[in-house]
Design a protein around this motif. Structure first.
Motif, PDB file in Angstrom:
ATOM      1  N   VAL A 107     -40.776   0.659  33.823  1.00 44.83           N
ATOM      2  CA  VAL A 107     -40.085   0.959  35.078  1.00 44.83           C
ATOM      3  C   VAL A 107     -39.300  -0.270  35.496  1.00 44.83           C
ATOM      4  O   VAL A 107     -39.842  -1.381  35.535  1.00 44.83           O
ATOM      5  CB  VAL A 107     -41.090   1.354  36.188  1.00 44.83           C
ATOM      6  N   LYS A 108     -38.010  -0.091  35.801  1.00 44.28           N
ATOM      7  CA  LYS A 108     -37.169  -1.225  36.209  1.00 44.28           C
ATOM      8  C   LYS A 108     -36.324  -0.836  37.417  1.00 44.28           C
ATOM      9  O   LYS A 108     -35.983   0.338  37.600  1.00 44.28           O
ATOM     10  CB  LYS A 108     -36.250  -1.656  35.063  1.00 44.28           C
ATOM     11  N   LYS A 109     -35.993  -1.858  38.183  1.00 44.47           N
ATOM     12  CA  LYS A 109     -35.133  -1.617  39.336  1.00 44.47           C
ATOM     13  C   LYS A 109     -33.677  -1.783  38.913  1.00 44.47           C
ATOM     14  O   LYS A 109     -33.308  -2.746  38.244  1.00 44.47           O
ATOM     15  CB  LYS A 109     -35.447  -2.601  40.458  1.00 44.47           C
ATOM     16  N   ARG A 110     -32.867  -0.785  39.316  1.00 44.44           N
ATOM     17  CA  ARG A 110     -31.438  -0.839  39.025  1.00 44.44           C
ATOM     18  C   ARG A 110     -30.695  -0.616  40.329  1.00 44.44           C
ATOM     19  O   ARG A 110     -30.658   0.508  40.847  1.00 44.44           O
ATOM     20  CB  ARG A 110     -31.044   0.225  37.999  1.00 44.44           C
ATOM     21  N   GLY A 111     -30.161  -1.671  40.855  1.00 41.39           N
ATOM     22  CA  GLY A 111     -29.501  -1.578  42.159  1.00 41.39           C
ATOM     23  C   GLY A 111     -30.543  -1.345  43.239  1.00 41.39           C
ATOM     24  O   GLY A 111     -31.519  -2.104  43.348  1.00 41.39           O
ATOM     25  N   ASN A 112     -30.389  -0.272  43.992  1.00 38.39           N
ATOM     26  CA  ASN A 112     -31.338   0.027  45.070  1.00 38.39           C
ATOM     27  C   ASN A 112     -32.386   1.069  44.679  1.00 38.39           C
ATOM     28  O   ASN A 112     -33.213   1.459  45.509  1.00 38.39           O
ATOM     29  CB  ASN A 112     -30.586   0.532  46.315  1.00 38.39           C
ATOM     30  N   THR A 113     -32.352   1.545  43.438  1.00 36.01           N
ATOM     31  CA  THR A 113     -33.319   2.575  43.009  1.00 36.01           C
ATOM     32  C   THR A 113     -34.075   2.121  41.770  1.00 36.01           C
ATOM     33  O   THR A 113     -33.727   1.120  41.134  1.00 36.01           O
ATOM     34  CB  THR A 113     -32.599   3.906  42.697  1.00 36.01           C
ATOM     35  N   TRP A 114     -35.121   2.913  41.444  1.00 34.26           N
ATOM     36  CA  TRP A 114     -35.970   2.604  40.297  1.00 34.26           C
ATOM     37  C   TRP A 114     -35.750   3.622  39.176  1.00 34.26           C
ATOM     38  O   TRP A 114     -35.488   4.788  39.441  1.00 34.26           O
ATOM     39  CB  TRP A 114     -37.441   2.604  40.707  1.00 34.26           C
ATOM     40  N   THR A 115     -35.853   3.131  37.953  1.00 34.22           N
ATOM     41  CA  THR A 115     -35.640   3.968  36.768  1.00 34.22           C
ATOM     42  C   THR A 115     -36.777   3.769  35.776  1.00 34.22           C
ATOM     43  O   THR A 115     -37.250   2.653  35.591  1.00 34.22           O
ATOM     44  CB  THR A 115     -34.310   3.599  36.080  1.00 34.22           C
ATOM     45  N   TYR A 116     -37.222   4.910  35.167  1.00 35.21           N
ATOM     46  CA  TYR A 116     -38.219   4.735  34.094  1.00 35.21           C
ATOM     47  C   TYR A 116     -37.562   5.056  32.753  1.00 35.21           C
ATOM     48  O   TYR A 116     -36.648   5.863  32.657  1.00 35.21           O
ATOM     49  CB  TYR A 116     -39.481   5.569  34.319  1.00 35.21           C
ATOM     50  N   THR A 117     -38.045   4.378  31.713  1.00 32.65           N
ATOM     51  CA  THR A 117     -37.604   4.616  30.339  1.00 32.65           C
ATOM     52  C   THR A 117     -38.847   4.827  29.504  1.00 32.65           C
ATOM     53  O   THR A 117     -39.819   4.084  29.620  1.00 32.65           O
ATOM     54  CB  THR A 117     -36.824   3.402  29.793  1.00 32.65           C
ATOM     55  N   VAL A 118     -38.832   5.868  28.661  1.00 36.66           N
ATOM     56  CA  VAL A 118     -40.012   6.150  27.838  1.00 36.66           C
ATOM     57  C   VAL A 118     -39.572   6.597  26.453  1.00 36.66           C
ATOM     58  O   VAL A 118     -38.570   7.302  26.296  1.00 36.66           O
ATOM     59  CB  VAL A 118     -40.913   7.219  28.503  1.00 36.66           C
ATOM     60  N   ASP A 119     -40.314   6.147  25.448  1.00 34.08           N
ATOM     61  CA  ASP A 119     -40.073   6.539  24.062  1.00 34.08           C
ATOM     62  C   ASP A 119     -40.723   7.907  23.844  1.00 34.08           C
ATOM     63  O   ASP A 119     -41.936   8.061  24.036  1.00 34.08           O
ATOM     64  CB  ASP A 119     -40.717   5.497  23.137  1.00 34.08           C
ATOM     65  N   ILE A 120     -39.935   8.932  23.472  1.00 33.51           N
ATOM     66  CA  ILE A 120     -40.501  10.282  23.316  1.00 33.51           C
ATOM     67  C   ILE A 120     -40.557  10.721  21.847  1.00 33.51           C
ATOM     68  O   ILE A 120     -40.637  11.903  21.547  1.00 33.51           O
ATOM     69  CB  ILE A 120     -39.707  11.319  24.153  1.00 33.51           C
ATOM     70  N   GLY A 121     -40.532   9.756  20.935  1.00 32.66           N
ATOM     71  CA  GLY A 121     -40.679  10.091  19.517  1.00 32.66           C
ATOM     72  C   GLY A 121     -39.366   9.998  18.778  1.00 32.66           C
ATOM     73  O   GLY A 121     -38.430   9.335  19.229  1.00 32.66           O
ATOM     74  N   ARG A 122     -39.304  10.654  17.628  1.00 35.55           N
ATOM     75  CA  ARG A 122     -38.105  10.584  16.789  1.00 35.55           C
ATOM     76  C   ARG A 122     -37.404  11.933  16.690  1.00 35.55           C
ATOM     77  O   ARG A 122     -38.040  12.976  16.718  1.00 35.55           O
ATOM     78  CB  ARG A 122     -38.462  10.091  15.381  1.00 35.55           C
ATOM     79  N   ASP A 123     -36.100  11.874  16.581  1.00 40.12           N
ATOM     80  CA  ASP A 123     -35.302  13.088  16.413  1.00 40.12           C
ATOM     81  C   ASP A 123     -35.624  13.677  15.040  1.00 40.12           C
ATOM     82  O   ASP A 123     -35.512  12.984  14.025  1.00 40.12           O
ATOM     83  CB  ASP A 123     -33.810  12.736  16.486  1.00 40.12           C
ATOM     84  N   PRO A 124     -36.065  14.952  14.968  1.00 39.34           N
ATOM     85  CA  PRO A 124     -36.448  15.546  13.684  1.00 39.34           C
ATOM     86  C   PRO A 124     -35.293  15.635  12.681  1.00 39.34           C
ATOM     87  O   PRO A 124     -35.524  15.722  11.475  1.00 39.34           O
ATOM     88  CB  PRO A 124     -36.935  16.952  14.080  1.00 39.34           C
TER      89      PRO A 124
END
Length: 383
Positions: free
Chosen positions: A5-22
């Motif tokens: 989770v990181k702050k970008r400007g005035n809001t927060w954003t999450y980034t998650v690894d969801i696996g690999r493209d089949p």
């Protein structure tokens, strides 16, 4: 599974690894921002990590609703009758694609609120509650399939609130009106059509699909085995009846047998007059050339005779209601009436005609009281 989770400007954003493209084998990440509070972004991240860990995560489809629906319908139509396909396709094209505010919205972004607002719009436009319930059923089926196909994590239709179906007020004729109507159309070509409808309770399509081979004159029984239906791409065709229970035996009286015999003689005259130009398909109700009788012509004749006889205007289907109401008012039990009408089960008959069933509460009370008193007397005599 990794996420941050990181702050970008005035809001927060999450980034998650969801696996690999089949297809490509590359790592796929999901990024979602716009959270005003850090803890909200963290809660959303924990939820998706849990789903990934339990193998429940579904990457929402970016496909538009209209595109998905047309694809879904190609699979759905193979499981329903031809007669149902045309009406369902019309419902889909008109209401769910052309006249739908979320038609071009991404499938995954459609909410329960969107669907409720859509139902309200249809009500405001004057569509019946029955039509809206059919739309609701189609929406629910299509979204459930989207889940099975891995396009959506949940179905927004489940919590939507379609309007309750308002049943049209049933109109039935009195005996006086039946006699007036039949007397007025005695010399009409469709006299037998109306007579059979009133005396058997058969559906219009079942009557127009009736063949001479379906009638057992000796045992005075009509076997209902098919129905005349209209399919846009094919015209009028004979199809299987509405439900399995619609395939049934309908006992008839000697009077009806005699009328059928008279009608059969008239048909023989038509055949003699036309010769090879008579298209003999074995139909009981047909045109003078032997072809299928257009149901719209039957309705036009009925409307005219109703006016001439000065009786209550009713629909053709109300002749069926009239037949059922007479049987019930005469004390015939619901199960037998249901079997005669070809309902899928007696519950349908009960729900449709409950208000017409004679009130026997007092009689039931007396039956119970009598049984109770007899058992008490027997008990006293034992002791």
């Amino acid at each position: 599974m990794k996420g941050s989770v990181k702050k970008r400007g005035n809001t927060w954003t999450y980034t998650v690894d969801i696996g690999r493209d089949p297809l490509t084998g590359r790592r796929k990440q999901k990024v979602k921002g716009g959270f005003t509070r850090q803890k909200d972004a963290q809660a959303a991240l924990r939820k998706i990590l849990t789903e990934l860990d339990e193998n429940r995560y579904v990457e929402p489809s970016k496909e538009t609703f209209s595109s998905y629906l047309e694809n879904w319908f190609t699979h759905y139509q193979k499981r329903i009758k031809d007669t149902t396909v045309s009406s369902r396709k019309y419902l889909m094209d008109k209401h769910l694609i052309k006249e739908n505010p979320f038609s071009n919205k991404e499938l995954a972004k459609i909410t329960t609120q969107d669907i409720d607002a859509f139902y309200n719009l249809k009500l405001e436009q004057g569509y019946s509650t029955s039509t809206i319930r059919k739309i609701h059923q189609m929406l629910n089926q299509s979204f459930n399939q989207a889940i099975k196909w891995g396009k959506l994590p949940n179905n927004p239709v489940i919590n939507a609130d379609p309007p309750s179906v308002k049943k049209e007020e049933m109109k039935i004729w009195s005996f006086d009106e039946i006699h007036l109507f039949l007397q007025r159309c005695k010399n009409e070509r469709h006299y037998l059509t109306f007579l059979l409808a009133i005396h058997t309770g058969m559906r219009r399509g079942e009557l127009l699909g009736l063949k001479w081979s379906d009638i057992d004159f000796e045992n005075k029984v009509i076997q209902v085995q098919r129905s005349l239906s209209h399919i846009p791409s094919k015209g009028y065709v004979l199809t299987t009846p509405k439900t399995k229970k619609s395939i049934r035996s309908v006992p008839i009286t000697t009077m009806i047998v005699n009328e059928l015999r008279l009608h059969q003689k008239k048909q023989e005259e038509w055949k003699e007059r036309l010769g090879e130009y008579f298209s003999d398909q074995g139909l009981v109700i047909c045109t003078e050339t032997g072809s299928f009788q257009d149901p719209r012509n039957v309705l036009r004749v009925m409307k005219r005779i109703i006016k001439e006889a000065n009786v209550t205007p009713i629909r053709f289907h109300d002749l069926r209601h009239t037949h059922a109401s007479i049987l019930l008012s005469e004390g015939v039990d619901v199960v037998r009436v249901s079997a005669r009408l070809g309902h899928a089960n007696p519950k349908i008959t009960l729900e449709t005609y409950a208000h017409l069933i004679p009130n026997a509460d007092n009689e039931v009370a007396d039956i119970f009281h009598k049984a109770f008193e007899q058992s008490r007397e027997q008990n006293v005599s034992k002791h």
